[in-house]
Design a protein around this motif. Structure first.
Motif, PDB file in Angstrom:
ATOM      1  N   ASP A 114      -1.835  14.654  25.675  1.00 52.74           N
ATOM      2  CA  ASP A 114      -1.172  14.583  27.142  1.00 52.74           C
ATOM      3  C   ASP A 114      -2.549  14.666  28.514  1.00 52.74           C
ATOM      4  OD1 ASP A 114       1.272  16.305  26.267  1.00 52.74           O
ATOM      5  OD2 ASP A 114       0.289  18.580  26.385  1.00 52.74           O
ATOM      6  N   SER A 115      -3.718  14.625  28.133  1.00 53.70           N
ATOM      7  CA  SER A 115      -4.731  14.494  28.975  1.00 53.70           C
ATOM      8  C   SER A 115      -4.911  12.405  29.303  1.00 53.70           C
ATOM      9  CB  SER A 115      -5.691  14.402  28.652  1.00 53.70           C
ATOM     10  OG  SER A 115      -6.860  13.936  28.964  1.00 53.70           O
ATOM     11  N   ASP A 116      -4.379  11.628  28.033  1.00 56.29           N
ATOM     12  CA  ASP A 116      -3.792  10.006  28.361  1.00 56.29           C
ATOM     13  C   ASP A 116      -3.010  10.371  29.167  1.00 56.29           C
ATOM     14  OD1 ASP A 116      -5.748   9.668  26.515  1.00 56.29           O
ATOM     15  OD2 ASP A 116      -4.630   9.713  24.800  1.00 56.29           O
ATOM     16  N   ARG A 117      -1.722  10.074  29.124  1.00 54.91           N
ATOM     17  CA  ARG A 117      -1.023  10.610  29.986  1.00 54.91           C
ATOM     18  C   ARG A 117      -1.004  10.951  32.141  1.00 54.91           C
ATOM     19  NH1 ARG A 117       2.191  12.062  25.513  1.00 54.91           N
ATOM     20  NH2 ARG A 117       3.469  10.224  24.240  1.00 54.91           N
ATOM     21  N   GLU A 118      -1.458  11.791  31.822  1.00 51.43           N
ATOM     22  CA  GLU A 118      -2.027  12.445  33.391  1.00 51.43           C
ATOM     23  C   GLU A 118      -1.824  11.181  34.875  1.00 51.43           C
ATOM     24  OE1 GLU A 118      -4.319  16.040  35.669  1.00 51.43           O
ATOM     25  OE2 GLU A 118      -4.496  16.006  33.495  1.00 51.43           O
ATOM     26  N   ASP A 119      -3.166  10.378  34.510  1.00 54.01           N
ATOM     27  CA  ASP A 119      -3.453   9.793  35.529  1.00 54.01           C
ATOM     28  C   ASP A 119      -1.934   9.227  35.393  1.00 54.01           C
ATOM     29  OD1 ASP A 119      -5.625  11.048  36.392  1.00 54.01           O
ATOM     30  OD2 ASP A 119      -6.779   9.210  34.904  1.00 54.01           O
ATOM     31  N   TRP A 120      -1.462   8.629  34.204  1.00 60.12           N
ATOM     32  CA  TRP A 120       0.021   7.545  34.102  1.00 60.12           C
ATOM     33  C   TRP A 120       1.033   8.071  34.900  1.00 60.12           C
ATOM     34  CZ3 TRP A 120       4.177   7.940  30.239  1.00 60.12           C
ATOM     35  CH2 TRP A 120       4.509   7.122  30.313  1.00 60.12           C
ATOM     36  N   LEU A 121       1.517   9.147  34.799  1.00 65.06           N
ATOM     37  CA  LEU A 121       2.107  10.401  35.336  1.00 65.06           C
ATOM     38  C   LEU A 121       2.228  10.113  36.668  1.00 65.06           C
ATOM     39  CD1 LEU A 121       2.583  12.822  32.880  1.00 65.06           C
ATOM     40  CD2 LEU A 121       4.168  11.369  32.962  1.00 65.06           C
ATOM     41  N   ILE A 122       0.914  10.551  37.490  1.00 67.31           N
ATOM     42  CA  ILE A 122       0.700  10.387  38.678  1.00 67.31           C
ATOM     43  C   ILE A 122       0.741   9.782  39.253  1.00 67.31           C
ATOM     44  CG2 ILE A 122      -1.644  10.548  40.262  1.00 67.31           C
ATOM     45  CD1 ILE A 122      -2.060  12.743  38.465  1.00 67.31           C
ATOM     46  N   ALA A 123       0.378   7.896  38.910  1.00 69.24           N
ATOM     47  CA  ALA A 123       1.306   6.758  39.086  1.00 69.24           C
ATOM     48  C   ALA A 123       1.583   6.186  39.470  1.00 69.24           C
ATOM     49  CB  ALA A 123       0.156   5.639  38.222  1.00 69.24           C
ATOM     50  N   ILE A 124       2.429   7.108  38.743  1.00 68.62           N
ATOM     51  CA  ILE A 124       4.352   6.565  38.976  1.00 68.62           C
ATOM     52  C   ILE A 124       4.857   7.604  39.768  1.00 68.62           C
ATOM     53  CG2 ILE A 124       6.653   7.256  37.807  1.00 68.62           C
ATOM     54  CD1 ILE A 124       5.097   7.169  34.789  1.00 68.62           C
ATOM     55  N   GLY A 125       4.147   8.353  39.945  1.00 73.65           N
ATOM     56  CA  GLY A 125       4.692   9.098  41.266  1.00 73.65           C
ATOM     57  C   GLY A 125       4.556   8.043  42.740  1.00 73.65           C
ATOM     58  N   LYS A 126       3.573   8.018  42.655  1.00 77.29           N
ATOM     59  CA  LYS A 126       2.702   7.240  43.699  1.00 77.29           C
ATOM     60  C   LYS A 126       3.516   5.800  43.970  1.00 77.29           C
ATOM     61  CE  LYS A 126      -1.824   8.936  43.784  1.00 77.29           C
ATOM     62  NZ  LYS A 126      -2.846   8.881  43.311  1.00 77.29           N
ATOM     63  N   ALA A 127       3.473   5.679  42.832  1.00 82.26           N
ATOM     64  CA  ALA A 127       5.212   3.894  42.614  1.00 82.26           C
ATOM     65  C   ALA A 127       6.054   4.006  43.734  1.00 82.26           C
ATOM     66  CB  ALA A 127       5.292   3.973  41.341  1.00 82.26           C
ATOM     67  N   ILE A 128       7.080   5.242  42.866  1.00 82.53           N
ATOM     68  CA  ILE A 128       8.158   6.171  43.730  1.00 82.53           C
ATOM     69  C   ILE A 128       7.718   5.962  45.369  1.00 82.53           C
ATOM     70  CG2 ILE A 128       9.188   7.958  43.651  1.00 82.53           C
ATOM     71  CD1 ILE A 128       9.330   8.226  40.561  1.00 82.53           C
ATOM     72  N   ASN A 129       6.827   7.607  45.298  1.00 79.60           N
ATOM     73  CA  ASN A 129       6.449   7.547  47.227  1.00 79.60           C
ATOM     74  C   ASN A 129       6.248   6.377  47.877  1.00 79.60           C
ATOM     75  OD1 ASN A 129       6.647  10.576  46.760  1.00 79.60           O
ATOM     76  ND2 ASN A 129       4.598  10.316  46.618  1.00 79.60           N
ATOM     77  N   THR A 130       5.851   5.215  47.428  1.00 79.99           N
ATOM     78  CA  THR A 130       6.015   3.990  47.942  1.00 79.99           C
ATOM     79  C   THR A 130       6.562   2.280  47.847  1.00 79.99           C
ATOM     80  OG1 THR A 130       4.254   3.163  46.294  1.00 79.99           O
ATOM     81  CG2 THR A 130       3.013   4.566  48.577  1.00 79.99           C
ATOM     82  N   HIS A 131       7.645   2.817  47.494  1.00 83.94           N
ATOM     83  CA  HIS A 131       9.004   2.092  47.282  1.00 83.94           C
ATOM     84  C   HIS A 131       9.855   2.007  48.529  1.00 83.94           C
ATOM     85  CE1 HIS A 131      11.250   0.031  44.409  1.00 83.94           C
ATOM     86  NE2 HIS A 131      12.462   0.258  45.095  1.00 83.94           N
ATOM     87  N   GLU A 132       9.660  -0.001  48.586  1.00 89.47           N
ATOM     88  CA  GLU A 132      10.034  -0.256  49.480  1.00 89.47           C
ATOM     89  C   GLU A 132      10.517  -1.258  49.804  1.00 89.47           C
ATOM     90  OE1 GLU A 132       6.774  -1.620  52.094  1.00 89.47           O
ATOM     91  OE2 GLU A 132       6.128   0.168  52.486  1.00 89.47           O
ATOM     92  N   GLY A 133      11.226  -0.859  48.368  1.00 87.81           N
ATOM     93  CA  GLY A 133      12.652  -2.110  47.674  1.00 87.81           C
ATOM     94  C   GLY A 133      13.610  -1.466  47.849  1.00 87.81           C
ATOM     95  N   ALA A 134      15.116  -2.688  46.504  1.00 91.88           N
ATOM     96  CA  ALA A 134      16.104  -1.713  47.258  1.00 91.88           C
ATOM     97  C   ALA A 134      16.375  -0.634  46.620  1.00 91.88           C
ATOM     98  CB  ALA A 134      16.915  -3.005  46.102  1.00 91.88           C
ATOM     99  N   TRP A 135      17.430   0.238  46.823  1.00 87.23           N
ATOM    100  CA  TRP A 135      17.750   1.279  46.486  1.00 87.23           C
ATOM    101  C   TRP A 135      19.080   1.442  45.396  1.00 87.23           C
ATOM    102  CZ3 TRP A 135      14.616   5.319  46.290  1.00 87.23           C
ATOM    103  CH2 TRP A 135      12.938   5.139  46.631  1.00 87.23           C
TER     104      TRP A 135
END
Length: 191
Positions: free
Chosen positions: A77-98
């Motif tokens: 779980d600890s290994d995945r924490e920063d990865w999951l947060i980075a995924i959320g940030k990538a979704i928030n900043t997505h400016e491409g196609a939907w």
């Protein structure tokens, strides 16, 4: 057997793509499941069919996670924490196609909750690609060039928590062709 789509996946007809764009605009779909279930293949074809975008969460793993998995060691779980947060940030900043299709194992409910918390007010739906160990093992044996090794299957299935009734998403059996899997998904997610 699910195959990866060709690098230059043919574009859908303009009319079909326009319909999907109107129906699925601004929707976020996490294509989830254990290693080898076809997240990249399915997500790529869904994005191509709808005129949307696909992002593979594997590209957000820190190098230490890739090295750990390459050595055949499961992430905790600890290994995945920063990865999951980075995924959320990538979704928030997505400016491409939907719509946006994001391939991510999201094995545990708490991992899915972390992603949802990171994307704030945006609506996230999960598409769980479901297959048994035998099918996944066969696919993993055929897969080349990926850091996730076949020995990781057991830990993936141990961690897997299927979608719960209070989660927004669908579960799709992957024991059919890539095209049929995607067709079934599109039938279920259309507005």
């Amino acid at each position: 057997m699910i195959r990866r789509p060709p690098r230059s996946t043919p574009k859908p007809s303009s009319a079909a793509s326009d319909v999907y764009k109107r129906q699925l605009k601004n929707n976020i779909y996490i294509v989830m499941g254990v290693c080898g279930c076809g997240k990249s293949s399915v997500g790529g074809l869904l994005a191509s069919t709808t005129g949307g975008a696909f992002i593979d969460a594997d590209s957000f793993h820190p190098q230490k996670n890739v090295e750990k998995m390459s050595a055949g060691l499961p992430l905790n779980d600890s290994d995945r924490e920063d990865w999951l947060i980075a995924i959320g940030k990538a979704i928030n900043t997505h400016e491409g196609a939907w719509p946006l299709f994001f391939g991510c194992s999201a094995l545990k409910k708490k991992y899915r909750k972390t992603i949802i918390e990171e994307v704030h007010q945006q609506s996230v739906s999960f598409i769980h690609l479901d297959g048994d160990k035998e099918l996944i093992g066969k696919r993993m044996m055929e897969r080349e060039g990926h850091f996730m090794k076949i020995g990781m299957i057991d830990s993936q299935f141990q961690d897997l928590e299927g979608l719960q009734k209070d989660e927004n998403g669908i579960t799709i059996n992957i024991g059919m062709s890539l095209e049929k899997v995607c067709e079934n998904i599109l039938k279920k997610i259309k507005v």
